[in-house]
Design a protein around this motif. Sequence first.
Motif, mmCIF file in Angstrom:
data_model
loop_
_atom_site.group_PDB
_atom_site.id
_atom_site.type_symbol
_atom_site.label_atom_id
_atom_site.label_comp_id
_atom_site.label_asym_id
_atom_site.label_seq_id
_atom_site.Cartn_x
_atom_site.Cartn_y
_atom_site.Cartn_z
ATOM 1 N N ASN A 10 -41.919 67.584 -22.291
ATOM 2 C CA ASN A 10 -42.631 66.542 -21.543
ATOM 3 C C ASN A 10 -44.112 66.845 -21.359
ATOM 4 O O ASN A 10 -44.885 65.951 -21.048
ATOM 5 C CB ASN A 10 -41.966 66.300 -20.184
ATOM 6 C CG ASN A 10 -40.635 65.603 -20.322
ATOM 7 O OD1 ASN A 10 -40.391 64.880 -21.287
ATOM 8 N ND2 ASN A 10 -39.748 65.819 -19.357
ATOM 9 N N SER A 13 -47.869 65.874 -26.145
ATOM 10 C CA SER A 13 -48.153 64.487 -26.517
ATOM 11 C C SER A 13 -46.975 63.953 -27.326
ATOM 12 O O SER A 13 -46.161 64.721 -27.854
ATOM 13 C CB SER A 13 -49.426 64.412 -27.364
ATOM 14 O OG SER A 13 -49.205 65.008 -28.635
ATOM 15 N N LYS A 14 -46.889 62.634 -27.437
ATOM 16 C CA LYS A 14 -45.810 62.020 -28.227
ATOM 17 C C LYS A 14 -45.855 62.518 -29.674
ATOM 18 O O LYS A 14 -44.823 62.778 -30.278
ATOM 19 C CB LYS A 14 -45.914 60.492 -28.190
ATOM 20 C CG LYS A 14 -45.662 59.908 -26.826
ATOM 21 C CD LYS A 14 -44.218 60.087 -26.417
ATOM 22 C CE LYS A 14 -43.982 59.454 -25.052
ATOM 23 N NZ LYS A 14 -42.720 59.864 -24.472
ATOM 24 N N SER A 15 -47.037 62.674 -30.209
ATOM 25 C CA SER A 15 -47.203 63.152 -31.580
ATOM 26 C C SER A 15 -46.676 64.575 -31.723
ATOM 27 O O SER A 15 -45.961 64.893 -32.680
ATOM 28 C CB SER A 15 -48.674 63.081 -31.985
ATOM 29 O OG SER A 15 -48.861 63.673 -33.245
ATOM 30 N N GLN A 17 -44.512 66.016 -29.738
ATOM 31 C CA GLN A 17 -43.067 65.970 -29.530
ATOM 32 C C GLN A 17 -42.370 65.609 -30.831
ATOM 33 O O GLN A 17 -41.344 66.217 -31.188
ATOM 34 C CB GLN A 17 -42.706 64.949 -28.448
ATOM 35 C CG GLN A 17 -43.025 65.399 -27.046
ATOM 36 C CD GLN A 17 -42.651 64.353 -26.007
ATOM 37 O OE1 GLN A 17 -41.789 63.516 -26.242
ATOM 38 N NE2 GLN A 17 -43.302 64.409 -24.849
ATOM 39 N N ALA A 18 -42.912 64.626 -31.557
ATOM 40 C CA ALA A 18 -42.323 64.212 -32.832
ATOM 41 C C ALA A 18 -42.370 65.351 -33.841
ATOM 42 O O ALA A 18 -41.411 65.577 -34.584
ATOM 43 C CB ALA A 18 -43.047 62.985 -33.370
ATOM 44 N N GLU A 21 -39.706 67.909 -32.834
ATOM 45 C CA GLU A 21 -38.370 67.395 -33.133
ATOM 46 C C GLU A 21 -38.092 67.422 -34.636
ATOM 47 O O GLU A 21 -36.990 67.787 -35.060
ATOM 48 C CB GLU A 21 -38.213 65.987 -32.571
ATOM 49 C CG GLU A 21 -38.101 65.977 -31.058
ATOM 50 C CD GLU A 21 -38.126 64.581 -30.447
ATOM 51 O OE1 GLU A 21 -38.096 63.584 -31.204
ATOM 52 O OE2 GLU A 21 -38.165 64.492 -29.215
#
Length: 104
Positions: A10, A13-15, A17-18, A21
Amino acid sequence: MAKPISELMNTLSKSDQATVEAKAVEMITALRLSKLRKQLGFTQAQVAGAMHIKQPTVAELEKRADIQLSTLRQYLQALGTDLEIYATLPDGSRIDILHDLRND
């Protein structure tokens, strides 16, 4: 005390995190394929020979998060196994996707 991975994710950043993953999926795929290969007593060189490719290509293949079904089938056949893929319908029945594709 160590933080749970969800808390750490959390903070990214979303980037990022991607990216994390995608790398995790890649690592899990590599572990599964190489573990299966080792469990069945094969070396990467033996698989490469059966697939008519070079050993470093097998190493890269085992690390991929996304692999073509034809390549995965060839890899598994080199291990003396078969690839089966089923679709589960809402009523719980299953369709053998690969069998149906081969017979169409």
